[in-house]
Design an enzyme around this catalytic site. Sequence first.
Site, short mmCIF file in Angstrom:
data_model
loop_
_atom_site.label_atom_id
_atom_site.label_comp_id
_atom_site.label_asym_id
_atom_site.label_seq_id
_atom_site.Cartn_x
_atom_site.Cartn_y
_atom_site.Cartn_z
N TYR A 63 22.58 -46.37 -4.40
CA TYR A 63 24.04 -46.36 -4.52
C TYR A 63 24.70 -45.89 -3.22
O TYR A 63 25.70 -46.45 -2.79
CB TYR A 63 24.47 -45.46 -5.69
CG TYR A 63 24.00 -45.95 -7.05
CD1 TYR A 63 24.08 -47.29 -7.40
CD2 TYR A 63 23.48 -45.06 -7.98
CE1 TYR A 63 23.65 -47.73 -8.64
CE2 TYR A 63 23.05 -45.50 -9.23
CZ TYR A 63 23.13 -46.84 -9.55
OH TYR A 63 22.71 -47.28 -10.78
N GLU A 116 27.46 -43.43 -13.51
CA GLU A 116 26.81 -42.13 -13.67
C GLU A 116 25.34 -42.28 -13.33
O GLU A 116 24.73 -43.30 -13.66
CB GLU A 116 26.92 -41.60 -15.10
CG GLU A 116 28.23 -40.93 -15.42
CD GLU A 116 29.24 -41.93 -15.94
OE1 GLU A 116 28.82 -42.93 -16.52
OE2 GLU A 116 30.44 -41.69 -15.74
C1 LIG Z 1 16.97 -47.65 -9.00
C2 LIG Z 1 16.24 -48.99 -9.01
C3 LIG Z 1 17.07 -49.97 -9.86
C4 LIG Z 1 16.13 -49.53 -7.57
O1 LIG Z 1 15.60 -50.82 -7.64
P1 LIG Z 1 14.68 -51.41 -6.45
O2 LIG Z 1 14.54 -52.87 -6.70
O3 LIG Z 1 13.46 -50.62 -6.30
O4 LIG Z 1 15.62 -51.13 -5.18
P2 LIG Z 1 15.62 -51.93 -3.78
O5 LIG Z 1 14.24 -52.32 -3.42
O6 LIG Z 1 16.64 -53.02 -3.86
O7 LIG Z 1 16.11 -50.80 -2.80
C5 LIG Z 1 17.50 -50.65 -2.48
C6 LIG Z 1 17.68 -49.31 -1.80
O8 LIG Z 1 17.49 -48.25 -2.74
C7 LIG Z 1 16.85 -47.15 -2.12
N1 LIG Z 1 15.59 -46.91 -2.83
C8 LIG Z 1 15.03 -47.66 -3.81
N2 LIG Z 1 13.91 -47.07 -4.26
C9 LIG Z 1 13.75 -45.94 -3.55
C10 LIG Z 1 12.77 -44.90 -3.57
N3 LIG Z 1 11.73 -44.93 -4.42
N4 LIG Z 1 12.92 -43.87 -2.71
C11 LIG Z 1 13.96 -43.83 -1.86
N5 LIG Z 1 14.92 -44.80 -1.79
C12 LIG Z 1 14.82 -45.83 -2.63
C13 LIG Z 1 16.68 -47.52 -0.66
O9 LIG Z 1 17.83 -47.08 0.04
C14 LIG Z 1 16.66 -49.02 -0.72
O10 LIG Z 1 17.06 -49.63 0.48
P3 LIG Z 1 15.93 -49.96 1.60
O11 LIG Z 1 14.84 -50.70 0.90
O12 LIG Z 1 16.69 -50.79 2.58
O13 LIG Z 1 15.48 -48.64 2.11
C15 LIG Z 1 14.79 -48.85 -9.59
O14 LIG Z 1 14.15 -47.77 -8.92
C16 LIG Z 1 14.74 -48.61 -11.08
O15 LIG Z 1 14.75 -49.57 -11.88
N6 LIG Z 1 14.66 -47.33 -11.50
C17 LIG Z 1 14.53 -46.99 -12.92
C18 LIG Z 1 15.81 -47.26 -13.67
C19 LIG Z 1 16.95 -46.45 -13.09
O16 LIG Z 1 16.81 -45.29 -12.76
N7 LIG Z 1 18.14 -47.09 -13.00
C20 LIG Z 1 19.34 -46.48 -12.46
C21 LIG Z 1 20.05 -45.75 -13.53
S1 LIG Z 1 21.55 -44.97 -12.91
#
Ligand SMILES: CC(C)(COP(=O)(O)OP(=O)(O)OC[C@H]1O[C@@H](n2cnc3c(N)ncnc32)[C@H](O)[C@@H]1OP(=O)(O)O)[C@@H](O)C(=O)NCCC(=O)NCCS
Length: 169
Positions: A126, A114
């Site tokens: 995702y 979710e």
């Molecule tokens: C969601 C989260 C885990 C992503 O972690 P991250 O280490 O920043 O992600 P990555 O650097 O591995 O990025 C993976 C992909 O996610 C997408 N992405 C990540 N952050 C993004 C942003 N701010 N805007 C758009 N796309 C994004 C991109 O598709 C990216 O691929 P790319 O770098 O090749 O374009 C992080 O933003 C987070 O911890 N958020 C707060 C907690 C949360 O919301 N968890 C999910 C609950 S369902």
Amino acid sequence: MPEFHVRPLRSSDFDRVLWLERELFGAGAWTYGMLADELAALGRWYIVATVDEPGSIGPDPVIGYAGLWFDGDDAQVMTIGVARAFQRSGVGRLLLDELIAHARKLKANAVLLEVRVDNEPALAMYRRSGFEVLAVRKRYYQPENKDAYTMRLDLRSEPRAAADDGDAA
Ligand SMILES: CC(C)(COP(=O)(O)OP(=O)(O)OC[C@H]1O[C@@H](n2cnc3c(N)ncnc32)[C@H](O)[C@@H]1OP(=O)(O)O)[C@@H](O)C(=O)NCCC(=O)NCCS
């Protein structure tokens, strides 16, 4: 560039994971009791991401965490988070890839999750990994009263060779 690694979550990681929970989820963060109950529940598998140069968030190298629940049929992503200072560095993808690899190893039919409908970074991550929206769950997140998408990654239609990938365990 710092190097990132993944290993199983240990009880000594609790304080750091709870600190990250508060940084990332604010009022919705898990408490110590919720985390302890979650980790003790059946079928759970939790991992952390570490960095060889912690830098901006202090000496602890744990900069991300994620968890999976396998019920015998499907795997469910329970949580995933990356410290703000290390976001957009591939850590989220690293953790998610490990969860998916573990679900494949368990021969899960699918990975479900979710996500808040307005959580653009998570939705993009995702989708990029092949998850598709199944449905909307109205007012799933409380007290924010926000809707969630249920998303699914089908593992049954994947090539057999993918099931033999390694993972952190
Ligand atoms: C969601 C989260 C885990 C992503 O972690 P991250 O280490 O920043 O992600 P990555 O650097 O591995 O990025 C993976 C992909 O996610 C997408 N992405 C990540 N952050 C993004 C942003 N701010 N805007 C758009 N796309 C994004 C991109 O598709 C990216 O691929 P790319 O770098 O090749 O374009 C992080 O933003 C987070 O911890 N958020 C707060 C907690 C949360 O919301 N968890 C999910 C609950 S369902």
